[in-house]
Design a protein around this motif. Structure first.
Motif, PDB file in Angstrom:
ATOM      1  N   ALA A  56       0.769  -1.139  -0.010  1.00 15.38           N
ATOM      2  CA  ALA A  56       0.095   0.030  -0.091  1.00 15.38           C
ATOM      3  C   ALA A  56       0.721   1.259   0.069  1.00 15.38           C
ATOM      4  O   ALA A  56       1.885   1.042   0.550  1.00 15.38           O
ATOM      5  N   PRO A  57       0.254   2.469  -0.707  1.00  8.86           N
ATOM      6  CA  PRO A  57       1.333   3.577  -0.627  1.00  8.86           C
ATOM      7  C   PRO A  57       1.808   3.927   0.660  1.00  8.86           C
ATOM      8  O   PRO A  57       3.006   4.466   0.704  1.00  8.86           O
ATOM      9  N   LEU A  58       1.084   3.962   1.690  1.00 12.81           N
ATOM     10  CA  LEU A  58       1.808   4.326   3.144  1.00 12.81           C
ATOM     11  C   LEU A  58       2.782   3.584   3.506  1.00 12.81           C
ATOM     12  O   LEU A  58       3.868   3.861   4.172  1.00 12.81           O
ATOM     13  N   ARG A  59       2.396   2.241   3.374  1.00 16.46           N
ATOM     14  CA  ARG A  59       3.630   1.104   3.747  1.00 16.46           C
ATOM     15  C   ARG A  59       4.704   1.299   2.962  1.00 16.46           C
ATOM     16  O   ARG A  59       5.901   1.261   3.487  1.00 16.46           O
ATOM     17  N   MET A  60       4.535   1.641   1.820  1.00 17.32           N
ATOM     18  CA  MET A  60       5.643   1.871   0.602  1.00 17.32           C
ATOM     19  C   MET A  60       6.676   3.106   1.131  1.00 17.32           C
ATOM     20  O   MET A  60       7.753   3.085   1.129  1.00 17.32           O
ATOM     21  N   ALA A  61       5.747   4.017   1.389  1.00 14.14           N
ATOM     22  CA  ALA A  61       6.511   5.363   1.731  1.00 14.14           C
ATOM     23  C   ALA A  61       7.503   5.116   2.989  1.00 14.14           C
ATOM     24  O   ALA A  61       8.243   5.684   3.076  1.00 14.14           O
ATOM     25  N   HIS A  62       6.922   4.379   4.108  1.00 16.98           N
ATOM     26  CA  HIS A  62       7.533   4.288   5.349  1.00 16.98           C
ATOM     27  C   HIS A  62       8.785   3.533   4.928  1.00 16.98           C
ATOM     28  O   HIS A  62       9.853   3.843   5.424  1.00 16.98           O
ATOM     29  N   PHE A  63       8.744   2.192   4.220  1.00 18.69           N
ATOM     30  CA  PHE A  63       9.662   1.448   4.010  1.00 18.69           C
ATOM     31  C   PHE A  63      11.016   2.386   3.206  1.00 18.69           C
ATOM     32  O   PHE A  63      11.878   2.288   3.930  1.00 18.69           O
ATOM     33  N   MET A  64      10.420   2.801   2.080  1.00 18.03           N
ATOM     34  CA  MET A  64      11.421   3.752   1.403  1.00 18.03           C
ATOM     35  C   MET A  64      12.125   4.619   2.039  1.00 18.03           C
ATOM     36  O   MET A  64      13.262   4.768   2.001  1.00 18.03           O
ATOM     37  N   GLY A  65      11.235   5.194   3.024  1.00 20.02           N
ATOM     38  CA  GLY A  65      11.954   6.429   3.725  1.00 20.02           C
ATOM     39  C   GLY A  65      12.826   5.941   4.819  1.00 20.02           C
ATOM     40  O   GLY A  65      14.196   6.593   5.040  1.00 20.02           O
ATOM     41  N   SER A 108      10.243  -7.182  12.026  1.00 23.09           N
ATOM     42  CA  SER A 108      10.483  -6.228  12.845  1.00 23.09           C
ATOM     43  C   SER A 108       9.249  -5.764  13.589  1.00 23.09           C
ATOM     44  O   SER A 108       9.174  -4.843  14.204  1.00 23.09           O
ATOM     45  N   GLY A 109       8.108  -6.014  13.078  1.00 23.41           N
ATOM     46  CA  GLY A 109       6.716  -5.352  13.242  1.00 23.41           C
ATOM     47  C   GLY A 109       6.303  -4.029  12.692  1.00 23.41           C
ATOM     48  O   GLY A 109       5.488  -3.374  13.445  1.00 23.41           O
ATOM     49  N   CYS A 110       6.857  -3.809  11.636  1.00 19.24           N
ATOM     50  CA  CYS A 110       6.574  -2.360  11.206  1.00 19.24           C
ATOM     51  C   CYS A 110       5.273  -2.286  10.540  1.00 19.24           C
ATOM     52  O   CYS A 110       4.823  -0.932  10.558  1.00 19.24           O
ATOM     53  N   LEU A 111       4.752  -3.022   9.894  1.00 18.58           N
ATOM     54  CA  LEU A 111       3.648  -3.004   9.208  1.00 18.58           C
ATOM     55  C   LEU A 111       2.242  -2.227  10.043  1.00 18.58           C
ATOM     56  O   LEU A 111       1.763  -1.384   9.284  1.00 18.58           O
ATOM     57  N   ALA A 112       2.233  -2.801  11.207  1.00 14.54           N
ATOM     58  CA  ALA A 112       0.933  -2.055  11.829  1.00 14.54           C
ATOM     59  C   ALA A 112       1.432  -0.632  12.324  1.00 14.54           C
ATOM     60  O   ALA A 112       0.471   0.079  12.289  1.00 14.54           O
ATOM     61  N   ASP A 120       0.597   5.197  10.588  1.00 13.70           N
ATOM     62  CA  ASP A 120       1.562   6.372  10.098  1.00 13.70           C
ATOM     63  C   ASP A 120       2.391   6.992  11.455  1.00 13.70           C
ATOM     64  O   ASP A 120       2.474   8.179  11.382  1.00 13.70           O
ATOM     65  N   ASP A 121       2.946   6.092  12.236  1.00 16.92           N
ATOM     66  CA  ASP A 121       3.523   6.258  13.353  1.00 16.92           C
ATOM     67  C   ASP A 121       5.133   6.240  12.806  1.00 16.92           C
ATOM     68  O   ASP A 121       5.770   5.026  13.277  1.00 16.92           O
ATOM     69  N   VAL A 122       5.736   7.352  12.520  1.00 23.19           N
ATOM     70  CA  VAL A 122       7.096   7.137  12.100  1.00 23.19           C
ATOM     71  C   VAL A 122       7.992   6.849  13.212  1.00 23.19           C
ATOM     72  O   VAL A 122       8.921   6.459  13.039  1.00 23.19           O
ATOM     73  N   VAL A 123       7.517   7.500  14.400  1.00 19.72           N
ATOM     74  CA  VAL A 123       8.423   7.248  15.394  1.00 19.72           C
ATOM     75  C   VAL A 123       8.551   5.822  15.806  1.00 19.72           C
ATOM     76  O   VAL A 123       9.975   5.208  16.015  1.00 19.72           O
ATOM     77  N   GLN A 124       7.508   5.220  15.935  1.00 22.83           N
ATOM     78  CA  GLN A 124       7.695   3.695  16.207  1.00 22.83           C
ATOM     79  C   GLN A 124       8.361   2.985  15.182  1.00 22.83           C
ATOM     80  O   GLN A 124       8.851   1.770  15.487  1.00 22.83           O
ATOM     81  N   VAL A 125       7.819   3.009  13.924  1.00 24.63           N
ATOM     82  CA  VAL A 125       8.496   2.524  12.642  1.00 24.63           C
ATOM     83  C   VAL A 125      10.149   2.787  13.004  1.00 24.63           C
ATOM     84  O   VAL A 125      10.835   1.784  12.769  1.00 24.63           O
ATOM     85  N   SER A 126      10.539   3.796  13.106  1.00 23.60           N
ATOM     86  CA  SER A 126      11.991   4.239  13.173  1.00 23.60           C
ATOM     87  C   SER A 126      12.488   3.444  14.524  1.00 23.60           C
ATOM     88  O   SER A 126      13.669   2.918  14.333  1.00 23.60           O
ATOM     89  N   ALA A 127      11.828   3.407  15.580  1.00 24.25           N
ATOM     90  CA  ALA A 127      12.273   2.637  16.675  1.00 24.25           C
ATOM     91  C   ALA A 127      12.484   1.300  16.464  1.00 24.25           C
ATOM     92  O   ALA A 127      13.506   0.762  16.836  1.00 24.25           O
ATOM     93  N   GLU A 141       6.271  11.055  -3.359  1.00 28.21           N
ATOM     94  CA  GLU A 141       6.358  10.031  -4.440  1.00 28.21           C
ATOM     95  C   GLU A 141       5.179   9.259  -4.616  1.00 28.21           C
ATOM     96  O   GLU A 141       4.426   8.850  -5.948  1.00 28.21           O
ATOM     97  N   PHE A 142       4.669   8.720  -3.586  1.00 29.19           N
ATOM     98  CA  PHE A 142       3.466   7.825  -3.690  1.00 29.19           C
ATOM     99  C   PHE A 142       1.970   8.155  -3.399  1.00 29.19           C
ATOM    100  O   PHE A 142       1.061   7.770  -3.378  1.00 29.19           O
ATOM    101  N   GLY A 143       2.074   9.615  -3.329  1.00 33.32           N
ATOM    102  CA  GLY A 143       0.741  10.249  -3.396  1.00 33.32           C
ATOM    103  C   GLY A 143      -0.195  10.285  -2.060  1.00 33.32           C
ATOM    104  O   GLY A 143      -1.084  10.001  -2.184  1.00 33.32           O
ATOM    105  N   VAL A 144       0.925  10.280  -0.976  1.00 27.31           N
ATOM    106  CA  VAL A 144       0.073  10.028   0.298  1.00 27.31           C
ATOM    107  C   VAL A 144      -0.050  11.507   0.980  1.00 27.31           C
ATOM    108  O   VAL A 144       0.920  11.932   1.043  1.00 27.31           O
TER     109      VAL A 144
END
Length: 224
Positions: free
Chosen positions: A48-57, A174-178, A183-190, A220-223
């Motif tokens: 999904a665009p949001l998941r892709m944006a977080h992963f690519m970021g 690592s449990g990042c998808l949830a 859209d919790d960039v802090v916890q994805v980053s953690a 890039e992903f239009g989010v």
């Protein structure tokens, strides 16, 4: 209707164009290999665009835009004492380790993350790839999930045709998808940087840059 191979081709072409824009200093063979294997992301749930944006970021921050695909361990004495004060409490303790990546890697990484004492594991299993996989245990576990022998062939983590799959597998395990869906960039980053969620965002290395990279990839992903 488009066939699956045609859809994968479209997806690969799109990611290639994005990487060429966002990773201008990366080696062409790296971004071409990553784009060619982009279909692996959907199979792992990065679909999904949001998941892709977080992963690519995250992978953009971890690699400096595809430039730093393997951890540099050529530390000066001053940096050793600053980053690893328990192991290098004074200048005398840094002797023999300055600009010696093998000795330094073994010193700081052996005895943890599955790295064996008295071995070259610390150096051999230093950070590699889009998410800087680190430690013998991680190389073993992620390798098994990807059906790759990363223990005997750790440089597969920087192979342009394998690195996206390896990083995506680590991202999901690592449990990042949830956290992406929230859209919790802090916890994805953690989860990526610390290996676990945190109540102390200040402990996350490069958090501001991770946020900035996420904003770029959202565009890039239009989010919104």
């Amino acid at each position: 209707n488009q066939t699956r191979s045609e859809l994968n081709s479209d997806y690969s072409d799109r990611l290639l164009a994005m990487l060429q824009r966002r990773w201008p200093s990366a080696k062409p063979e790296l971004i071409e290999g990553m784009a060619a294997t982009a279909g692996a992301l959907g199979g792992l749930g990065i679909n999904a665009p949001l998941r892709m944006a977080h992963f690519m970021g995250q992978i953009s921050q971890e690699t400096g835009g595809g430039i730093e695909m393997i951890e540099r361990l050529n530390y000066s004495a001053a940096r050793m004492m600053k980053v690893f004060p328990k192991r290098f409490p004074n200048k005398a303790s840094t002797e023999g380790f300055v600009n010696d990546e093998r000795a330094f890697g073994n010193k700081v990484y052996n005895g943890r993350m599955g790295n064996r004492l008295g071995s070259d594991d610390g150096f051999n299993f230093r950070g590699r790839g889009c998410l800087q996989i680190t430690g013998r245990d991680s190389y073993d576990a992620i390798g098994k999930s990807c059906h790759l022998d990363l223990v005997d062939n750790p440089d597969l983590a920087i192979d342009p045709r394998q690195t996206l799959l390896i990083a995506a597998t680590e991202f999901v395990k690592s449990g990042c998808l949830a956290e992406c869906d929230r859209d919790d960039v802090v916890q994805v980053s953690a989860r990526i940087n610390l290996g676990h969620p945190t109540n102390s965002p200040g402990k996350i290395n490069g958090l501001d840059d991770r946020k900035a990279q996420l904003a770029l990839w959202k565009r890039e992903f239009g989010v919104s």
